[in-house]
Enzyme design. Sequence first.
Site, mmCIF file in Angstrom:
data_model
loop_
_atom_site.group_PDB
_atom_site.id
_atom_site.type_symbol
_atom_site.label_atom_id
_atom_site.label_comp_id
_atom_site.label_asym_id
_atom_site.label_seq_id
_atom_site.Cartn_x
_atom_site.Cartn_y
_atom_site.Cartn_z
ATOM 1 N N ASP A 275 -50.052 14.525 -10.752
ATOM 2 C CA ASP A 275 -49.036 13.528 -11.096
ATOM 3 C C ASP A 275 -49.288 12.893 -12.468
ATOM 4 O OD1 ASP A 275 -48.224 13.934 -8.416
ATOM 5 O OD2 ASP A 275 -49.533 12.328 -7.710
ATOM 6 N N GLU B 141 -38.286 13.178 -5.976
ATOM 7 C CA GLU B 141 -39.284 12.128 -6.157
ATOM 8 C C GLU B 141 -39.730 12.138 -7.614
ATOM 9 O OE1 GLU B 141 -42.480 12.881 -3.394
ATOM 10 O OE2 GLU B 141 -42.872 14.874 -4.170
HETATM 11 O O1 FUB Z 1 -49.566 12.929 -5.301
HETATM 12 C C1 FUB Z 1 -48.923 12.507 -4.131
HETATM 13 C C2 FUB Z 1 -47.468 12.774 -4.217
HETATM 14 O O2 FUB Z 1 -47.228 14.163 -4.380
HETATM 15 C C3 FUB Z 1 -46.788 12.154 -5.404
HETATM 16 O O3 FUB Z 1 -46.600 10.798 -5.286
HETATM 17 C C4 FUB Z 1 -45.575 12.984 -5.460
HETATM 18 O O4 FUB Z 1 -44.845 12.847 -6.637
HETATM 19 C C5 FUB Z 1 -46.155 14.360 -5.280
HETATM 20 O O5 FUB Z 1 -46.672 14.889 -6.462
#
Ligand code: FUB
Length: 449
Positions: free
Chosen positions: A35, A210
């Site tokens: 991320d 997301e």
């Molecule tokens: O790293 C945990 C979660 O997985 C993140 O918050 C999302 O964006 C995905 O990458």
Amino acid sequence: MKYASSCLLSVLLIALLINNGHAQNPIIRNQFSADPSARVFGDRVFLFPSHDILAAEGKGRISWFCMEDYHAFSSANLTEWTDHGVIVTQNKVPWVKPDSYSMWAPDCIERNGKYYFYFPTAAYDTVKYGRGFTVGVAVADKPEGPYIPQPEPIKGIGGIDPNVFIDKDGQAYLYWSSGNIYGAKLKANMLELDGEVKTMGELPTKGLKEGPYLFERNGIYYMTYPHVENKTERLEYAIGDNPLGPFKIAGAIMDESPTGCWTNHHSIIQFRQQWYLFYHHNDYSPKFDKARSVRADSLFFSADGTIKKLTPTLRGIGITNASKQIQVDRYSALSNIGASIEFIDTLDKFKGWKTLLSEPEAWVQYNTVNFGKKALKTVLVNASTSTGGTLEIHTGSINGPVFATVTIPKTNGFQIIKAPVATFKPGIQHLIILLKNKQQVAIDWVSFQ
Ligand code: FUB
């Protein structure tokens, strides 16, 4: 004695904090990282990724994401990255459930000389702060910290993946996701939402979205986000005239991972006239996609402002200095036959990869090496072979001049073999290593002196 040992300790600490990595992908090579939120602060790029660790009995949820803290990294040349160590950790934030291991995707921004680090995680008091994820802020005077977490999370946010943006008029915005993508203005203190929360309903309605990341270029606001169009996340974007939209879906930035890493999560920056995409892939953990690693590649725009779809590379970004250990296994191109890449040690994948050449004329190409101006005299190859072998090193192209010929005797494991440089070519060149005969040679790295 006390002074000597404390000096030794400092030297060891500095050595530890210099991430031995280069800008080949993945760029963070001493731990898992995911991320990535990249930011240009001064003349350095700072990187604020999540920090994946492996869950164990009593530590997180087995087979799921497990993250207890955040490190910050930085680089002045996109080639060497410094690990500044832990900046925020779950048991030092007053409102965070100290054993949640849920310190997910963060972001950071500078305003008036202060650095605001936004992170999503789970609170211990679900009655007061709600179930699931909310978003907190930690503030520092320097991008690498120390960061002081605020005593309470930001009010009005249920969700993950905060992303912060400051527009040209000074107005700051915060975005996050929870099925949909949401956005709101931030007050000038950067710690509170200001006004109503907007749902970006014009983005795809089917499939998870997301990881929002908003940036502006030439008056176009780009809302970029991972979205599950088919099986796993691909990076997509929509464009608009305002930071809170409405946005018009514009296409994909990066397709789904061909090897099935379920998540992707990214950020986009411009540094010294070049745009870059930072994203992640499970390079060090091919069988478990919750242990990911940050990558970076150059990003390009068409004249009309649309983003050119990016094909991920192993070579990554930055110019590699010829005097460094050049990890050619992070190649730009490989011959179709007789060339492959394997882990050096399958039990310790952080030791990295090796290039196996096993057919006559098999080759590996590694682009953009700076050979400098001063004639280099010696090539060093860290190689392992049970047959012996002869390597030809070319610059420019495979038909380019022979830079050096390296005869490698049978070795006992990896050994550094030296050979003289035959024809030195200065400047930035592509490097090609070619096997001459029917032998098998594993190459860890090459370097020039
Ligand atoms: O790293 C945990 C979660 O997985 C993140 O918050 C999302 O964006 C995905 O990458």
